[in-house]
Design a protein around this motif. Structure first.
Motif, PDB file in Angstrom:
ATOM      1  N   ILE A   7     -20.430  21.316  16.390  1.00  0.00           N
ATOM      2  CA  ILE A   7     -21.873  21.051  16.304  1.00  0.00           C
ATOM      3  C   ILE A   7     -22.513  21.101  17.684  1.00  0.00           C
ATOM      4  CG2 ILE A   7     -23.590  19.274  15.749  1.00  0.00           C
ATOM      5  CD1 ILE A   7     -21.625  18.459  13.441  1.00  0.00           C
ATOM      6  N   ALA A   8     -21.861  20.501  18.680  1.00  0.00           N
ATOM      7  CA  ALA A   8     -22.412  20.484  20.040  1.00  0.00           C
ATOM      8  C   ALA A   8     -22.519  21.896  20.611  1.00  0.00           C
ATOM      9  CB  ALA A   8     -21.556  19.607  20.944  1.00  0.00           C
ATOM     10  N   VAL A   9     -21.514  22.728  20.379  1.00  0.00           N
ATOM     11  CA  VAL A   9     -21.542  24.092  20.906  1.00  0.00           C
ATOM     12  C   VAL A   9     -22.608  24.914  20.193  1.00  0.00           C
ATOM     13  CG1 VAL A   9     -20.183  26.215  21.176  1.00  0.00           C
ATOM     14  CG2 VAL A   9     -19.143  24.014  21.686  1.00  0.00           C
ATOM     15  N   ILE A  10     -22.741  24.739  18.884  1.00  0.00           N
ATOM     16  CA  ILE A  10     -23.790  25.454  18.146  1.00  0.00           C
ATOM     17  C   ILE A  10     -25.161  24.997  18.607  1.00  0.00           C
ATOM     18  CG2 ILE A  10     -24.879  25.756  15.878  1.00  0.00           C
ATOM     19  CD1 ILE A  10     -22.019  25.743  14.701  1.00  0.00           C
ATOM     20  N   ASP A  11     -25.347  23.702  18.739  1.00  0.00           N
ATOM     21  CA  ASP A  11     -26.641  23.176  19.213  1.00  0.00           C
ATOM     22  C   ASP A  11     -26.994  23.746  20.589  1.00  0.00           C
ATOM     23  OD1 ASP A  11     -27.122  21.718  16.928  1.00  0.00           O
ATOM     24  OD2 ASP A  11     -26.519  19.798  17.788  1.00  0.00           O
ATOM     25  N   ALA A  12     -26.026  23.811  21.486  1.00  0.00           N
ATOM     26  CA  ALA A  12     -26.274  24.363  22.824  1.00  0.00           C
ATOM     27  C   ALA A  12     -26.618  25.851  22.741  1.00  0.00           C
ATOM     28  CB  ALA A  12     -25.065  24.132  23.724  1.00  0.00           C
ATOM     29  N   ALA A  13     -25.895  26.573  21.884  1.00  0.00           N
ATOM     30  CA  ALA A  13     -26.136  28.017  21.743  1.00  0.00           C
ATOM     31  C   ALA A  13     -27.525  28.293  21.174  1.00  0.00           C
ATOM     32  CB  ALA A  13     -25.078  28.634  20.856  1.00  0.00           C
ATOM     33  N   LEU A  14     -27.963  27.418  20.267  1.00  0.00           N
ATOM     34  CA  LEU A  14     -29.281  27.597  19.634  1.00  0.00           C
ATOM     35  C   LEU A  14     -30.367  26.807  20.350  1.00  0.00           C
ATOM     36  CD1 LEU A  14     -28.263  27.452  15.861  1.00  0.00           C
ATOM     37  CD2 LEU A  14     -28.451  29.447  17.360  1.00  0.00           C
ATOM     38  N   LYS A  15     -29.969  26.177  21.462  1.00  0.00           N
ATOM     39  CA  LYS A  15     -30.895  25.399  22.296  1.00  0.00           C
ATOM     40  C   LYS A  15     -31.605  24.318  21.499  1.00  0.00           C
ATOM     41  CE  LYS A  15     -31.488  29.206  25.370  1.00  0.00           C
ATOM     42  NZ  LYS A  15     -32.018  30.530  25.275  1.00  0.00           N
ATOM     43  N   ARG A  16     -30.811  23.599  20.665  1.00  0.00           N
ATOM     44  CA  ARG A  16     -31.350  22.474  19.902  1.00  0.00           C
ATOM     45  C   ARG A  16     -30.922  21.178  20.572  1.00  0.00           C
ATOM     46  NH1 ARG A  16     -29.568  24.218  13.869  1.00  0.00           N
ATOM     47  NH2 ARG A  16     -27.574  23.651  14.749  1.00  0.00           N
ATOM     48  N   ASP A  17     -31.784  20.182  20.551  1.00  0.00           N
ATOM     49  CA  ASP A  17     -31.447  18.881  21.131  1.00  0.00           C
ATOM     50  C   ASP A  17     -31.058  17.896  20.072  1.00  0.00           C
ATOM     51  OD1 ASP A  17     -31.965  19.742  23.721  1.00  0.00           O
ATOM     52  OD2 ASP A  17     -34.092  19.356  23.481  1.00  0.00           O
TER      53      ASP A  17
END
Length: 76
Positions: free
Chosen positions: A66-76
């Motif tokens: 989840i953290a890597v996907i959030d970073a890739a999609l620039k979600r906080d």
């Protein structure tokens, strides 16, 4: 994506797999190599990671995914 796991077969850095109809942001992240799009049909037990050599696998830590996907999609 420092937290991404290494491929258990070749040791390359893992890239998260996204299933489903991609958004514009997801398509941009895929073009940049931050995620890999695997289409709309989700298998019963879907793999979560892939590598440059197209090996795929599941990892035990969903929080890392989840953290890597959030970073890739620039979600906080």
């Amino acid at each position: 994506m420092a937290n991404a796991p290494e491929c258990p077969v070749c040791g390359e850095r893992g890239v998260p797999i996204l299933y489903g109809l991609p958004t514009r942001v997801a398509r941009e992240a895929a073009a940049a190599g931050k995620v890999r799009l695997f289409g709309c049909v989700v298998p019963t037990e879907p793999d979560q990671w892939t590598c440059e050599r197209s090996h795929t696998w599941r990892a035990d830590d969903d929080q890392v995914l989840i953290a890597v996907i959030d970073a890739a999609l620039k979600r906080d």
